[in-house]
Design a protein around this motif. Structure first.
Motif, PDB file in Angstrom:
ATOM      1  N   GLU A   1      -5.874   9.146  -5.252  1.00 48.31           N
ATOM      2  CA  GLU A   1      -5.639   7.824  -4.816  1.00 48.31           C
ATOM      3  C   GLU A   1      -4.824   7.356  -3.779  1.00 48.31           C
ATOM      4  OE1 GLU A   1      -5.732   3.237  -6.715  1.00 48.31           O
ATOM      5  OE2 GLU A   1      -6.089   4.927  -8.046  1.00 48.31           O
ATOM      6  N   GLY A   2      -2.646   8.417  -4.192  1.00 50.16           N
ATOM      7  CA  GLY A   2      -2.210   7.519  -3.719  1.00 50.16           C
ATOM      8  C   GLY A   2      -2.242   7.900  -2.197  1.00 50.16           C
ATOM      9  N   LEU A   3      -3.171   9.416  -1.636  1.00 48.84           N
ATOM     10  CA  LEU A   3      -2.937   9.397  -0.491  1.00 48.84           C
ATOM     11  C   LEU A   3      -3.484   8.281   0.249  1.00 48.84           C
ATOM     12  CD1 LEU A   3      -3.284  13.275  -0.305  1.00 48.84           C
ATOM     13  CD2 LEU A   3      -0.991  12.565   0.316  1.00 48.84           C
ATOM     14  N   MET A   4      -4.527   8.155  -0.288  1.00 48.16           N
ATOM     15  CA  MET A   4      -5.184   7.416  -0.030  1.00 48.16           C
ATOM     16  C   MET A   4      -4.980   5.904   0.662  1.00 48.16           C
ATOM     17  SD  MET A   4      -6.952   4.100  -0.278  1.00 48.16           S
ATOM     18  CE  MET A   4      -7.691   3.428  -1.958  1.00 48.16           C
ATOM     19  N   TRP A   5      -4.006   5.345  -0.822  1.00 48.50           N
ATOM     20  CA  TRP A   5      -3.447   4.041  -0.006  1.00 48.50           C
ATOM     21  C   TRP A   5      -2.211   4.579   0.722  1.00 48.50           C
ATOM     22  CZ3 TRP A   5      -5.288  -0.373  -0.910  1.00 48.50           C
ATOM     23  CH2 TRP A   5      -5.931  -0.990  -2.041  1.00 48.50           C
ATOM     24  N   LEU A   6      -1.736   5.105   1.063  1.00 50.57           N
ATOM     25  CA  LEU A   6      -0.591   5.876   2.563  1.00 50.57           C
ATOM     26  C   LEU A   6      -1.686   6.392   3.865  1.00 50.57           C
ATOM     27  CD1 LEU A   6       1.397   8.602   0.636  1.00 50.57           C
ATOM     28  CD2 LEU A   6       2.022   6.142   0.696  1.00 50.57           C
ATOM     29  N   GLU A   7      -1.987   6.854   3.489  1.00 50.84           N
ATOM     30  CA  GLU A   7      -3.303   6.674   5.447  1.00 50.84           C
ATOM     31  C   GLU A   7      -3.835   5.603   4.994  1.00 50.84           C
ATOM     32  OE1 GLU A   7      -6.041   9.279   4.753  1.00 50.84           O
ATOM     33  OE2 GLU A   7      -5.057  11.244   4.953  1.00 50.84           O
TER      34      GLU A   7
ATOM     35  N   GLN B   1       0.638  -1.291   0.096  1.00 51.98           N
ATOM     36  CA  GLN B   1       0.088   0.203   0.321  1.00 51.98           C
ATOM     37  C   GLN B   1       0.937   1.126  -0.135  1.00 51.98           C
ATOM     38  OE1 GLN B   1      -2.398  -0.886   3.969  1.00 51.98           O
ATOM     39  NE2 GLN B   1      -4.286  -1.778   2.445  1.00 51.98           N
ATOM     40  N   TYR B   2       1.935   1.165   1.015  1.00 51.50           N
ATOM     41  CA  TYR B   2       3.356   2.477   1.266  1.00 51.50           C
ATOM     42  C   TYR B   2       3.518   2.630  -0.717  1.00 51.50           C
ATOM     43  CZ  TYR B   2       7.201   5.249   1.387  1.00 51.50           C
ATOM     44  OH  TYR B   2       8.299   5.907   1.526  1.00 51.50           O
ATOM     45  N   ASP B   3       3.956   1.580  -1.343  1.00 46.18           N
ATOM     46  CA  ASP B   3       4.573   1.496  -2.188  1.00 46.18           C
ATOM     47  C   ASP B   3       3.741   1.854  -3.242  1.00 46.18           C
ATOM     48  OD1 ASP B   3       7.383   0.315  -2.001  1.00 46.18           O
ATOM     49  OD2 ASP B   3       6.965  -1.281  -1.459  1.00 46.18           O
ATOM     50  N   LEU B   4       2.755   1.660  -3.275  1.00 47.99           N
ATOM     51  CA  LEU B   4       1.513   1.454  -4.526  1.00 47.99           C
ATOM     52  C   LEU B   4       1.526   3.154  -4.494  1.00 47.99           C
ATOM     53  CD1 LEU B   4      -0.405   1.440  -6.646  1.00 47.99           C
ATOM     54  CD2 LEU B   4      -1.798   0.135  -4.974  1.00 47.99           C
ATOM     55  N   GLY B   5       1.031   3.457  -2.752  1.00 45.75           N
ATOM     56  CA  GLY B   5       0.766   5.275  -3.077  1.00 45.75           C
ATOM     57  C   GLY B   5       1.605   5.989  -3.206  1.00 45.75           C
ATOM     58  N   PHE B   6       3.144   6.064  -2.906  1.00 47.68           N
ATOM     59  CA  PHE B   6       4.035   7.148  -3.775  1.00 47.68           C
ATOM     60  C   PHE B   6       4.579   6.696  -5.281  1.00 47.68           C
ATOM     61  CE2 PHE B   6       8.545   7.678  -1.695  1.00 47.68           C
ATOM     62  CZ  PHE B   6       8.526   8.984  -2.534  1.00 47.68           C
TER      63      PHE B   6
END
Length: 288
Positions: free
Chosen positions: A167-173, A148-153
């Motif tokens: 969407e990036g922030l959604m995965w990071l959160e 999730q971190y890698d995809l968000g970044f």
């Protein structure tokens, strides 16, 4: 096995392992194994081989046999575990094919590993950020926090897929919600400083800074040393560093020609570490 039963058994397994009661762990899973449940075979074997010192040879052999049985029945994580932890050294291409099979069958751990391979190009195939994002997305959807971190970044940067801040922030959160500490730091940078074109948000910045500071209090960082090397260096070429007593991790820090090595100061001094690194990696020089 229904998911709510699996989760209940996993919670009880953790309690038994915390109490150092392996017999209780076996008691939990054995009835399901006797019914031929592949997930139970994998879970019992995994928890012995990964979560205990494996001091009893007979038990270890039984658990390895269970793991092989589960893999033969196409249990994806059993295949992943055998490929990455318990099988003898095999040809790189064979290892990659086994990892691919585990990922295709649905192992989030294998999907994460495949994402890393495509993201770095450190395998027999090409570097392909779109494929990396695809594998990360599969693992992220299964709740794998690092993915999730890698995809968000990647989404914040527009790598592998079109840039998508929301969407990036959604995965990071989501990753942060699961305790992924790298997400804490990145979210602070985004919400405090507008990193990756994220709108500044003082409230969210304060929330994630609090999580970051709490993590750093509980997990003070180990010291590290930085090294430079002539030419490019891949992660596989640094695997020899794991053989140095006191080394607990390494990472690339500037392009492909610098890396840092984290170490346990109780086990090795900086000067001794420099000697060991220079003996293990040709042309490596301290960059600190």
């Amino acid at each position: 096995m229904e998911e709510h039963i699996r989760q209940e058994l996993l919670a009880k397994t953790k309690q038994a392992l915390d109490a150092d009661d392996w017999n209780a762990v076996e008691y939990l899973w054995r009835p399901w194994i006797e019914q031929g449940d592949t997930e139970a075979e994998y879970q019992l074997a995994y928890h012995y081989l990964w979560c205990t010192p494996c001091e009893d040879d007979a038990t270890r052999e039984r658990m390895e046999a269970l793991l092989s049985d589960a893999a033969a029945k196409d249990h994806p994580d059993a295949i992943w575990f055998l490929a990455t932890h318990r099988t003898p050294q095999v040809a790189k291409r064979e290892f990659e094919q086994t990892l691919l099979r585990a990922g295709q069958l649905g192992s989030a751990n294998a999907q994460r590993a495949l994402g890393v391979m495509y993201a770095t190009g450190d395998w027999s195939g090409p570097k392909d950020l779109a494929e990396a994002a695809r594998w990360y997305r599969l693992a992220a959807g299964k709740g794998h926090a690092e993915s999730q971190y890698d995809l968000g970044f990647m989404l914040l940067l527009g790598e592998g897929e079109p840039k998508n801040i929301e969407e990036g922030l959604m995965w990071l959160e989501r990753a942060g919600g699961l305790g992924e500490h790298k997400a804490f730091r990145l979210l602070v940078d985004c919400y405090e400083n507008g990193y990756c074109d994220v709108p500044v948000n003082a409230g969210k910045a304060a929330l994630w800074r609090s999580r970051l500071e709490q993590y750093e209090r509980l997990h003070p960082p180990n010291p590290s040393r930085r090294y430079s090397i002539e030419g490019a260096v891949g992660e596989s070429s640094l695997d020899c560093l794991w053989g140095i007593e006191g080394v607990i991790g390494f990472a690339f820090v500037a392009g492909d020609n610098q890396f840092s090595v984290s170490y346990e100061p109780a086990l090795i001094t900086p000067a001794h570490l420099d000697e060991k690194i220079q003996a293990a990696v040709r042309s490596a020089l301290p960059a600190d």
